[in-house]
Design a protein around this motif. Structure first.
Motif, PDB file in Angstrom:
ATOM      1  N   THR A 242       0.810  -1.211   0.000  1.00  0.00           N
ATOM      2  CA  THR A 242       0.000   0.000   0.000  1.00  0.00           C
ATOM      3  C   THR A 242       0.848   1.268   0.000  1.00  0.00           C
ATOM      4  O   THR A 242       1.716   1.445   0.861  1.00  0.00           O
ATOM      5  N   PRO A 243       0.594   2.184  -0.944  1.00  0.00           N
ATOM      6  CA  PRO A 243       1.298   3.480  -0.924  1.00  0.00           C
ATOM      7  C   PRO A 243       0.766   4.374   0.193  1.00  0.00           C
ATOM      8  O   PRO A 243      -0.367   4.207   0.658  1.00  0.00           O
ATOM      9  N   TRP A 244       1.577   5.340   0.596  1.00  0.00           N
ATOM     10  CA  TRP A 244       1.223   6.200   1.719  1.00  0.00           C
ATOM     11  C   TRP A 244      -0.089   6.942   1.495  1.00  0.00           C
ATOM     12  O   TRP A 244      -0.946   7.011   2.393  1.00  0.00           O
ATOM     13  N   HIS A 245      -0.269   7.513   0.302  1.00  0.00           N
ATOM     14  CA  HIS A 245      -1.474   8.321   0.074  1.00  0.00           C
ATOM     15  C   HIS A 245      -2.749   7.482   0.157  1.00  0.00           C
ATOM     16  O   HIS A 245      -3.806   7.993   0.520  1.00  0.00           O
ATOM     17  N   ALA A 246      -2.662   6.179  -0.161  1.00  0.00           N
ATOM     18  CA  ALA A 246      -3.835   5.309  -0.039  1.00  0.00           C
ATOM     19  C   ALA A 246      -4.161   5.045   1.428  1.00  0.00           C
ATOM     20  O   ALA A 246      -5.340   4.915   1.803  1.00  0.00           O
ATOM     21  N   ILE A 247      -3.135   4.971   2.270  1.00  0.00           N
ATOM     22  CA  ILE A 247      -3.359   4.777   3.701  1.00  0.00           C
ATOM     23  C   ILE A 247      -3.989   6.024   4.314  1.00  0.00           C
ATOM     24  O   ILE A 247      -4.940   5.944   5.104  1.00  0.00           O
ATOM     25  N   VAL A 248      -3.476   7.183   3.949  1.00  0.00           N
ATOM     26  CA  VAL A 248      -4.057   8.443   4.426  1.00  0.00           C
ATOM     27  C   VAL A 248      -5.523   8.533   4.026  1.00  0.00           C
ATOM     28  O   VAL A 248      -6.385   8.950   4.823  1.00  0.00           O
ATOM     29  N   ASP A 249      -5.821   8.103   2.810  1.00  0.00           N
ATOM     30  CA  ASP A 249      -7.199   8.170   2.322  1.00  0.00           C
ATOM     31  C   ASP A 249      -8.132   7.294   3.142  1.00  0.00           C
ATOM     32  O   ASP A 249      -9.218   7.729   3.544  1.00  0.00           O
ATOM     33  N   VAL A 250      -7.744   6.049   3.402  1.00  0.00           N
ATOM     34  CA  VAL A 250      -8.644   5.141   4.123  1.00  0.00           C
ATOM     35  C   VAL A 250      -8.864   5.601   5.555  1.00  0.00           C
ATOM     36  O   VAL A 250      -9.996   5.573   6.064  1.00  0.00           O
ATOM     37  N   ILE A 251      -7.812   6.060   6.219  1.00  0.00           N
ATOM     38  CA  ILE A 251      -7.960   6.500   7.605  1.00  0.00           C
ATOM     39  C   ILE A 251      -8.846   7.734   7.687  1.00  0.00           C
ATOM     40  O   ILE A 251      -9.748   7.829   8.532  1.00  0.00           O
ATOM     41  N   ASN A 252      -8.631   8.681   6.780  1.00  0.00           N
ATOM     42  CA  ASN A 252      -9.448   9.893   6.783  1.00  0.00           C
ATOM     43  C   ASN A 252     -10.879   9.622   6.367  1.00  0.00           C
ATOM     44  O   ASN A 252     -11.819  10.209   6.929  1.00  0.00           O
ATOM     45  N   HIS A 253     -11.078   8.741   5.394  1.00  0.00           N
ATOM     46  CA  HIS A 253     -12.445   8.411   4.981  1.00  0.00           C
ATOM     47  C   HIS A 253     -13.215   7.792   6.139  1.00  0.00           C
ATOM     48  O   HIS A 253     -14.386   8.140   6.383  1.00  0.00           O
ATOM     49  N   VAL A 256     -14.025  10.649   8.730  1.00  0.00           N
ATOM     50  CA  VAL A 256     -14.996  11.652   8.258  1.00  0.00           C
ATOM     51  C   VAL A 256     -16.374  11.031   8.076  1.00  0.00           C
ATOM     52  O   VAL A 256     -17.398  11.640   8.406  1.00  0.00           O
ATOM     53  N   THR A 257     -16.422   9.830   7.555  1.00  0.00           N
ATOM     54  CA  THR A 257     -17.700   9.191   7.232  1.00  0.00           C
ATOM     55  C   THR A 257     -18.413   8.684   8.479  1.00  0.00           C
ATOM     56  O   THR A 257     -19.649   8.648   8.518  1.00  0.00           O
ATOM     57  N   HIS A 258     -17.646   8.309   9.500  1.00  0.00           N
ATOM     58  CA  HIS A 258     -18.243   7.684  10.681  1.00  0.00           C
ATOM     59  C   HIS A 258     -17.888   8.505  11.920  1.00  0.00           C
ATOM     60  O   HIS A 258     -17.021   8.138  12.703  1.00  0.00           O
ATOM     61  N   GLN A 259     -18.614   9.597  12.080  1.00  0.00           N
ATOM     62  CA  GLN A 259     -18.339  10.496  13.200  1.00  0.00           C
ATOM     63  C   GLN A 259     -18.751   9.891  14.544  1.00  0.00           C
ATOM     64  O   GLN A 259     -18.346  10.389  15.599  1.00  0.00           O
ATOM     65  N   ILE A 290       2.743   5.229  10.788  1.00  0.00           N
ATOM     66  CA  ILE A 290       1.346   4.807  10.692  1.00  0.00           C
ATOM     67  C   ILE A 290       0.589   5.125  11.971  1.00  0.00           C
ATOM     68  O   ILE A 290      -0.531   5.672  11.938  1.00  0.00           O
ATOM     69  N   TYR A 291       1.174   4.799  13.120  1.00  0.00           N
ATOM     70  CA  TYR A 291       0.467   5.050  14.381  1.00  0.00           C
ATOM     71  C   TYR A 291       0.305   6.543  14.653  1.00  0.00           C
ATOM     72  O   TYR A 291      -0.723   6.970  15.205  1.00  0.00           O
ATOM     73  N   ASN A 292       1.266   7.358  14.248  1.00  0.00           N
ATOM     74  CA  ASN A 292       1.093   8.806  14.380  1.00  0.00           C
ATOM     75  C   ASN A 292      -0.073   9.301  13.535  1.00  0.00           C
ATOM     76  O   ASN A 292      -0.847  10.164  13.962  1.00  0.00           O
ATOM     77  N   GLU A 293      -0.198   8.752  12.331  1.00  0.00           N
ATOM     78  CA  GLU A 293      -1.309   9.150  11.459  1.00  0.00           C
ATOM     79  C   GLU A 293      -2.652   8.733  12.057  1.00  0.00           C
ATOM     80  O   GLU A 293      -3.615   9.516  12.051  1.00  0.00           O
ATOM     81  N   ILE A 294      -2.742   7.509  12.551  1.00  0.00           N
ATOM     82  CA  ILE A 294      -3.992   7.052  13.173  1.00  0.00           C
ATOM     83  C   ILE A 294      -4.344   7.947  14.365  1.00  0.00           C
ATOM     84  O   ILE A 294      -5.500   8.365  14.530  1.00  0.00           O
ATOM     85  N   HIS A 295      -3.343   8.272  15.174  1.00  0.00           N
ATOM     86  CA  HIS A 295      -3.595   9.113  16.340  1.00  0.00           C
ATOM     87  C   HIS A 295      -4.014  10.522  15.941  1.00  0.00           C
ATOM     88  O   HIS A 295      -4.965  11.088  16.503  1.00  0.00           O
ATOM     89  N   ASP A 296      -3.336  11.085  14.969  1.00  0.00           N
ATOM     90  CA  ASP A 296      -3.654  12.453  14.538  1.00  0.00           C
ATOM     91  C   ASP A 296      -5.066  12.548  13.970  1.00  0.00           C
ATOM     92  O   ASP A 296      -5.762  13.540  14.200  1.00  0.00           O
ATOM     93  N   VAL A 297      -5.473  11.529  13.224  1.00  0.00           N
ATOM     94  CA  VAL A 297      -6.789  11.565  12.582  1.00  0.00           C
ATOM     95  C   VAL A 297      -7.910  11.274  13.579  1.00  0.00           C
ATOM     96  O   VAL A 297      -8.924  11.979  13.623  1.00  0.00           O
ATOM     97  N   PHE A 298      -7.757  10.240  14.380  1.00  0.00           N
ATOM     98  CA  PHE A 298      -8.838   9.843  15.283  1.00  0.00           C
ATOM     99  C   PHE A 298      -8.817  10.591  16.606  1.00  0.00           C
ATOM    100  O   PHE A 298      -9.770  10.501  17.385  1.00  0.00           O
ATOM    101  N   ALA A 523     -13.789   6.032  -4.725  1.00  0.00           N
ATOM    102  CA  ALA A 523     -15.232   6.081  -4.432  1.00  0.00           C
ATOM    103  C   ALA A 523     -15.586   4.961  -3.454  1.00  0.00           C
ATOM    104  O   ALA A 523     -15.958   3.849  -3.844  1.00  0.00           O
ATOM    105  N   TRP A 524     -15.469   5.250  -2.165  1.00  0.00           N
ATOM    106  CA  TRP A 524     -15.824   4.280  -1.135  1.00  0.00           C
ATOM    107  C   TRP A 524     -17.339   4.049  -1.118  1.00  0.00           C
ATOM    108  O   TRP A 524     -18.112   4.979  -1.355  1.00  0.00           O
ATOM    109  N   TYR A 525     -17.758   2.845  -0.801  1.00  0.00           N
ATOM    110  CA  TYR A 525     -19.185   2.546  -0.696  1.00  0.00           C
ATOM    111  C   TYR A 525     -19.393   1.335   0.211  1.00  0.00           C
ATOM    112  O   TYR A 525     -18.451   0.576   0.499  1.00  0.00           O
TER     113      TYR A 525
END
Length: 630
Positions: A242-253, A256-259, A290-298, A523-525
């Motif tokens: 998995t490339p970095w930008h794809a990981i950022v996308d899934v974590i942020n999606h 944002v989608t599940h508040q 990865i863990y810093n990104e998860i922490h920053d987002v959530f 396009a997540w669904y």
């Protein structure tokens, strides 16, 4: 994959399994001692005898099968595989005990790896460099350790049994009564997000080579790409992570989608599949990132993470706490993640001692609710430290009994997180058996289990000896598309009265479509909700039992499970798979039941002939899942 995720690139295990391509007749006449003797003569003299080269030619691995999973091949090949495993290990153990240096053994193993066409020299060299010090330390430390035991652990099956009594042990589970737990009087529900198997590749390169001929492709510096093998921007269906930008996308999606997410379960595996060139420093960098990104987002959302089998270096290797040598110890990864998880305030300081001991912990997010995070990777057949410490590594299962006993006394319901699923045939059978005993004893308080590792969207249904469903484990699938899968995550609805899962939604996107639009996010669904997809009234034990039997005899339902298993990824679905093939995937869901009792309590069986038909189908499934340990 999972159980399929060790990739034949761990040289010692790859040597053991190098006969995947053979017919049974090609090696049945090869005697273990004779084979070992030929290897020793070759290693001592550097001369290749005619007999030695004949054996090599017979065993030479087809290039197209280099990265295949031997477990998908015919069961009839287990006998020659065991012969090759035992002969190879016997030779190198004998050489070592006669004073052969690590350097000479290293060079000869690399040469043999190349001669057998197991992998390219670069991959062979990298994996041997990483794994050989551990294997030799264990061999040196245990003078009575035999090749038959080592192969029995790795290949455990009827054809390659594990007969060493040190691997036969049991956990003390006292008090067989099931204390009644009072449910909370509430209609409240909570939401749990499950992320699993990210496999971040810092070397991923869009337009990189997807057909590189190595265990993982699409990486910078690999051989030349042609127009037919260019890696996609968001990832690739081939052997790529998995490339970095794809990981950022899934974590942020997901955020944002599940508040309304209450908890995040991350069920392991951050490190990529470049198993021949990982390093402690590289793993540390990826784990922190990865863990810093998860922490920053959530942010303030509680996250409960566990170890994947790829987290240490080399992968799969979880050493006992008392192993402190720099090139052998696992303590560094336990210390790193304990520090991170506690600093993020995901976990309390009280979890540190057990994380440092063996990578496991427990927390109580709410009154009456306990989360138990296990490190089931210690039971993995490719964890060489099982040869060193076969009995309940790190005392984890006995600890689990003690925690569950306390939970029972304290009127707590429980969720268990573990990376390697209990239905995996790559988990040491004794560990798996004792784990299932524990689940059976405490089934009244364990309301759900959550696994990763396999990358597939699947379920594990636990039965007791009376053929009654006692538990269920939900697999999170994977963020990585490795191999021929779409990325996904899951959102569970949990009843706060008893913390049972009432439904879940699977979220994903189609990778092929996403790669056609690099300038927009995927396009997540919702691909399905479990209840709606299979028309279930609820996810109770009775409903899941009925669903299993109905799906095994209903081609429409079976096809749905098959398509969801591969997360609707067309490269997987285009492969030929008939009804029996699809049933084999569902057979993986059956855990712990004895063939003689399988037909008890079967729902909706109207005619005798149908009962006999189902008995045949399920009996075959259980024989497969219980006797084909590898």
């Amino acid at each position: 994959m999972n159980s399929k995720m060790w990739y034949n690139t761990l040289i010692f295990s790859a040597l053991f399994l190098s006969v995947n391509c053979l017919t049974t007749n090609s090696t049945t006449d090869v005697d273990v001692s004779s084979f070992a003797e030929e290897i020793m003569l070759w290693a001592n003299s550097s001369q290749t005898s005619e007999l030695f080269m004949d054996i090599i030619q017979n065993l030479k691995f087809p290039t197209e099968l280099q990265n295949s999973d031997f477990k998908t091949l015919a069961a009839g090949l287990y006998i020659p595989i065991c012969t090759i495993c035992t002969g190879t290990l016997k030779a190198f153990i004998d050489l070592r005990r006669k004073g052969e240096s690590e350097e000479n053994i290293r060079n000869n193993v690399i040469k043999l790896c190349v001669l057998l066409n197991i992998q390219k020299e670069e991959v062979c060299r990298g994996v041997v460099d990483l794994n050989l010090p551990i294997i030799l330390y264990i061999v040196d430390s245990r003078p009575n350790l035999e090749a038959s035991t080592m192969c029995g652990v790795v290949l455990e099956s009827k054809s390659c049994p594990l007969n060493d009594t040190e691997f036969e042990w049991s956990i003390d589970i006292t008090n067989n009564t099931h204390t009644t737990i009072i449910e909370n009087n509430t209609q409240e529900q909570i939401k749990v997000l499950q992320l699993s198997d990210i496999h971040y590749d810092p070397l991923y390169e869009p337009d990189g080579n997807t057909k590189c001929g190595e265990p993982v492709c699409c990486r910078k510096g690999q051989n030349k790409t042609d127009v037919t093998s260019a890696a996609g921007f968001w990832g690739d269906y081939d052997s790529c992570d998995t490339p970095w930008h794809a990981i950022v996308d899934v974590i942020n999606h997901a955020k944002v989608t599940h508040q309304d997410i209450d908890f995040v379960y991350f069920t392991g595996d951050i490190i990529d599949h470049g198993v021949w060139e990982t390093s402690k420093e590289g793993n540390i960098q990826s784990l922190r990132k990865i863990y810093n990104e998860i922490h920053d987002v959530f942010n303030d959302t509680a996250v409960y993470p566990i170890f994947g089998n790829h987290e240490p270096n080399p992968l799969n290797q979880f050493a006992p706490q008392n192993i402190t040598q720099e090139n052998l110890t696992t303590n560094w990864v336990y210390e790193l993640l304990a520090d991170l998880w506690i600093a993020y305030k995901w976990l309390p300081e009280s979890t540190r001692p057990t994380i440092l001991k063996g990578g496991y912990y427990t927390v109580t997010p709410r009154k009456g609710f306990r989360v138990i995070a296990l490190n089931s990777n210690v039971c993995y057949s490719y964890n060489w430290w099982l040869w060193y410490t076969p009995r309940d590594p790190d005392d984890q299962l006995q600890w689990l009994v003690n925690v569950l006993s306390d939970a029972e006394k304290n009127n707590e319901f429980v969720h268990i997180l573990s990376h390697i699923p209990a239905n995996s045939n790559s988990c040491l059978s004794t560990w798996r058996r004792e784990y299932l005993r524990i689940i059976n004893r405490f089934t009244h308080i364990i309301k759900a289990e959550f696994n990763g590792h396999t990358h597939n969207d699947e379920i594990a249904i636990f039965y007791n000896s009376d053929s009654k469903v006692i538990n269920v484990a939900w697999n999170g699938g994977s963020v990585t598309t490795y191999t021929k899968l779409n990325p996904n995550y899951k959102v569970y609805t949990v009843n706060s009265s008893n913390y049972a899962v009432t439904d879940y939604e699977n979220w994903m996107y189609d990778l092929g479509s996403a790669n056609k639009h690099n300038d927009t996010t995927p396009a997540w669904y919702v691909s399905y909700s479990f209840k709606k997809e299979y028309n279930l009234p609820d996810l109770s034990a009775n409903s899941l039992n009925n669903w299993l039997y109905e799906t095994l005899r209903n081609d429409t339902l079976l096809d749905k499970y098959y398509r969801n298993f591969y997360k609707l990824a067309q490269p997987s679905l285009v492969a030929s798979c008939d009804v029996n093939c699809k049933r084999e995937l569902l057979h993986r869901a059956i855990v712990g039941i004895e063939p003689s009792n399988i037909m008890k309590n079967v729902a909706h069986i109207g005619e005798l002939w149908l009962g006999w038909a189902l008995a045949s189908v399920i009996g075959q499934a259980i024989n497969t899942s219980w006797t084909r340990s590898l």
